[in-house]
Design an enzyme around this catalytic site. Structure first.
Site, PDB file in Angstrom:
ATOM      1  N   ASP A   1      -0.379   1.901  -2.914  1.00 53.93           N
ATOM      2  CA  ASP A   1      -1.665   2.466  -2.504  1.00 53.93           C
ATOM      3  C   ASP A   1      -1.488   3.871  -1.940  1.00 53.93           C
ATOM      4  O   ASP A   1      -0.680   4.101  -1.038  1.00 53.93           O
ATOM      5  CB  ASP A   1      -2.320   1.561  -1.462  1.00 53.93           C
ATOM      6  CG  ASP A   1      -2.754   0.238  -2.063  1.00 53.93           C
ATOM      7  OD1 ASP A   1      -3.591   0.259  -2.981  1.00 53.93           O
ATOM      8  OD2 ASP A   1      -2.246  -0.813  -1.627  1.00 53.93           O
TER       9      ASP A   1
ATOM     10  N   ASP B   1       5.948   3.133  -3.298  1.00 52.91           N
ATOM     11  CA  ASP B   1       4.809   2.509  -2.653  1.00 52.91           C
ATOM     12  C   ASP B   1       3.701   2.438  -3.716  1.00 52.91           C
ATOM     13  O   ASP B   1       3.832   3.035  -4.791  1.00 52.91           O
ATOM     14  CB  ASP B   1       4.373   3.347  -1.452  1.00 52.91           C
ATOM     15  CG  ASP B   1       3.152   2.793  -0.766  1.00 52.91           C
ATOM     16  OD1 ASP B   1       3.106   1.577  -0.520  1.00 52.91           O
ATOM     17  OD2 ASP B   1       2.230   3.572  -0.492  1.00 52.91           O
TER      18      ASP B   1
END
Length: 222
Positions: free
Chosen positions: A15, A13
């Site tokens: 953020d 991922d």
């Protein structure tokens, strides 16, 4: 902190996992809500983390009301984020060391994010990380965002690794559920949202930071 199998590919991922952006997004969203004369409680913002853009927009409309100027709010949100971040969000602990380890083990890696390609490029360039990922899957590349498995399945396809041989690194419950639905091993590295029992049940383990993840991969490779 043990991995049950050695991964052949790692999907990140972005953020809250690679970059310390979630608190910036939270504070910017509060700024935008205040500008519109509204309040954005923590519970509402936390429900957005890791979710798809359409789902998050629907959550905000439910919170603010059907007549709320959501387009103006989202524009103000991004404006306040740019002001707060200065275009260069900090790296999360352990990112350089983990990428160096994956280089040494010749493990392919991808980013799968709900953010835009432009945001990914800007964040990577700010820290000299261009070219460190074989693939980037971002908003607009898939039909359904997290918690659907589509972003992770596409990332696995683009790096040429079957889903069952991929390890996903996530900070959000939406992302953990997406990785599990894709049939991938997943480690959660919580940021603003703590791991609940349901998250723990889907994960290999819960890590304090990416240094812990690097140690687990190194041990699995031994």
């Amino acid at each position: 902190m043990v991995l049950h199998r050695m991964p052949l590919g790692v999907v990140f991922d972005m953020d809250g996992l690679l970059f310390d952006t979630e608190a910036l997004y939270r504070d910017a969203a509060r700024d935008a809500a205040a500008e519109a004369g509204r309040d954005l409680p923590d519970a509402v913002f936390l429900s957005l983390i890791g979710g798809s853009a359409p789902d998050n927009r629907a959550r905000l409309v439910r919170h603010f009301g059907a007549g709320f100027a959501i387009d103006a709010f989202e524009a103000a949100w991004m404006r306040h984020y740019a002001r707060r971040s200065g275009g260069e969000p900090a790296l999360k602990p352990g990112v350089p060391d983990l990428l160096a380890l994956l280089d040494s083990l010749d493990l392919r890696r991808a980013i799968a994010t709900s953010s835009s390609h432009e945001t990914v490029r800007r964040n990577l360039a700010a820290h000299g990380l261009e070219g460190r990922f074989e693939a980037v899957v971002a908003r607009g590349d898939y039909a359904r965002g997290k918690p659907a498995p589509d972003p992770f399945l596409l990332a696995a396809e683009r790096i040429g690794v079957v889903p069952e041989a991929c390890l996903v690194l996530e900070d959000s419950p939406h992302g953990v559920r997406a990785a599990a639905a894709a049939g991938m091993a997943v480690v959660m590295v919580p940021d603003l949202v703590a791991a609940c029992e349901a998250d723990r049940a889907l994960c290999e383990f819960i890590a304090q930071d990416l240094h812990v993840v690097a140690k687990a991969i190194l041990a699995a490779a031994a």
